[in-house]
Design a protein around this motif. Sequence first.
Motif: not given
Length: 106
Positions: A30-38, A58-71
Amino acid sequence: MTDNIKPEHYRKGEIDLFESWYRTRPFNEFRAIMESIAERYMKRDKENRIQDLDKAIETLKRLKEYEEKESKKVRDKGVSVLWADNEPTEIDDLSATHQNGGENGK
């Protein structure tokens, strides 16, 4: 007014595409997908570069939210684990079980 960053067709259905990927893929994928899109948005050569940069942000903000959730998930477990690519894996859990003699300690 039309939202060019999150258009209406992105918001149809119960969950959006990013959430769908988050729920159905291992987090490192998922992280790789989001980074690729950004990255794609940052490197596109279109007329409206500002809009593409806004989409990347916006894509990176969303990724940050998911990173925080996983953390938070990892912190809530309260377990110290070995990390591979900053992600605990089932292999780490299996490896620890093996080193401890398996489930029954045999």
